[in-house]
Write a protein that holds these residues in place. Structure first.
Motif, mmCIF file in Angstrom:
data_model
loop_
_atom_site.group_PDB
_atom_site.id
_atom_site.type_symbol
_atom_site.label_atom_id
_atom_site.label_comp_id
_atom_site.label_asym_id
_atom_site.label_seq_id
_atom_site.Cartn_x
_atom_site.Cartn_y
_atom_site.Cartn_z
ATOM 1 N N HIS A 34 31.187 46.111 43.593
ATOM 2 C CA HIS A 34 30.193 45.208 42.777
ATOM 3 C C HIS A 34 30.365 45.261 41.478
ATOM 4 C CE1 HIS A 34 26.368 43.127 41.200
ATOM 5 N NE2 HIS A 34 26.009 44.444 41.098
ATOM 6 N N GLY A 36 32.930 45.692 39.814
ATOM 7 C CA GLY A 36 34.292 45.172 39.351
ATOM 8 C C GLY A 36 35.677 46.234 39.668
ATOM 9 N N ASN A 37 35.346 47.167 40.259
ATOM 10 C CA ASN A 37 36.371 47.994 40.892
ATOM 11 C C ASN A 37 36.747 47.741 42.141
ATOM 12 O OD1 ASN A 37 36.367 50.360 38.647
ATOM 13 N ND2 ASN A 37 34.023 50.145 39.126
ATOM 14 N N LEU A 38 37.913 46.762 42.209
ATOM 15 C CA LEU A 38 38.492 46.073 43.480
ATOM 16 C C LEU A 38 39.583 46.683 44.158
ATOM 17 C CD1 LEU A 38 38.333 42.449 41.634
ATOM 18 C CD2 LEU A 38 36.230 43.713 42.747
ATOM 19 N N GLU A 81 43.073 43.844 47.008
ATOM 20 C CA GLU A 81 41.833 44.160 46.222
ATOM 21 C C GLU A 81 40.680 43.684 47.419
ATOM 22 O OE1 GLU A 81 43.002 42.606 41.584
ATOM 23 O OE2 GLU A 81 41.714 41.223 42.991
ATOM 24 N N SER A 83 36.609 42.671 47.558
ATOM 25 C CA SER A 83 35.532 41.912 47.086
ATOM 26 C C SER A 83 34.212 41.912 47.991
ATOM 27 C CB SER A 83 35.823 40.562 46.390
ATOM 28 O OG SER A 83 36.250 39.744 47.529
#
Length: 128
Positions: A34, A36-38, A81, A83
């Protein structure tokens, strides 16, 4: 990969949530995605105590439970990645509330956790 041999008990909402979020790192994984560390390497740097294998297993479980999606980019070396899905995003306010509760009770929680850990190590030391 580990497959459960018993059928989970799913009698109420708490059983369902427990089944989906059970795992030492899942709440933190969701939070850091959440934030932003994908990529798996980024997540591992944010949670240094998690092994790469456990991280991958828990990411796969979160994906299976439709809380995260995995995107694989067609490049070399491979790039992946994660999300949050729309469904996964619905957990963020709950995770935030749990974090705030932990912040509000930080002193007491630290004390009881450290006491418990000290007691557990004393018990291990007293085993003959």
């Amino acid at each position: 990969m580990y497959i459960k041999k018993t059928t989970p008990t799913l009698n109420c909402g708490l059983d369902l949530v427990g089944e989906v979020l059970y795992g030492k790192w899942k709440i933190r994984i969701l939070w850091f995605i959440h934030m932003g560390n994908l990529r798996p390497g980024e997540l591992q740097r944010k949670i240094p105590d998690v092994s790469r294998r456990v991280l991958n297993v828990q990411l796969k479980e979160l994906e299976d439970h439709e809380l995260v999606t995995k995107k694989i980019f067609p490049v070399l070396p491979p790039k992946v990645e994660y999300s949050l899905t729309e469904f996964g995003k619905t957990l963020i306010p709950l995770i935030q509330s749990i974090g705030l509760w932990g912040d509000e009770h930080e002193e007491r929680l630290r004390r009881v956790i450290l006491q418990h850990n000290a007691g557990a190590s004393e018990e291990v030391g007293n085993v003959v």
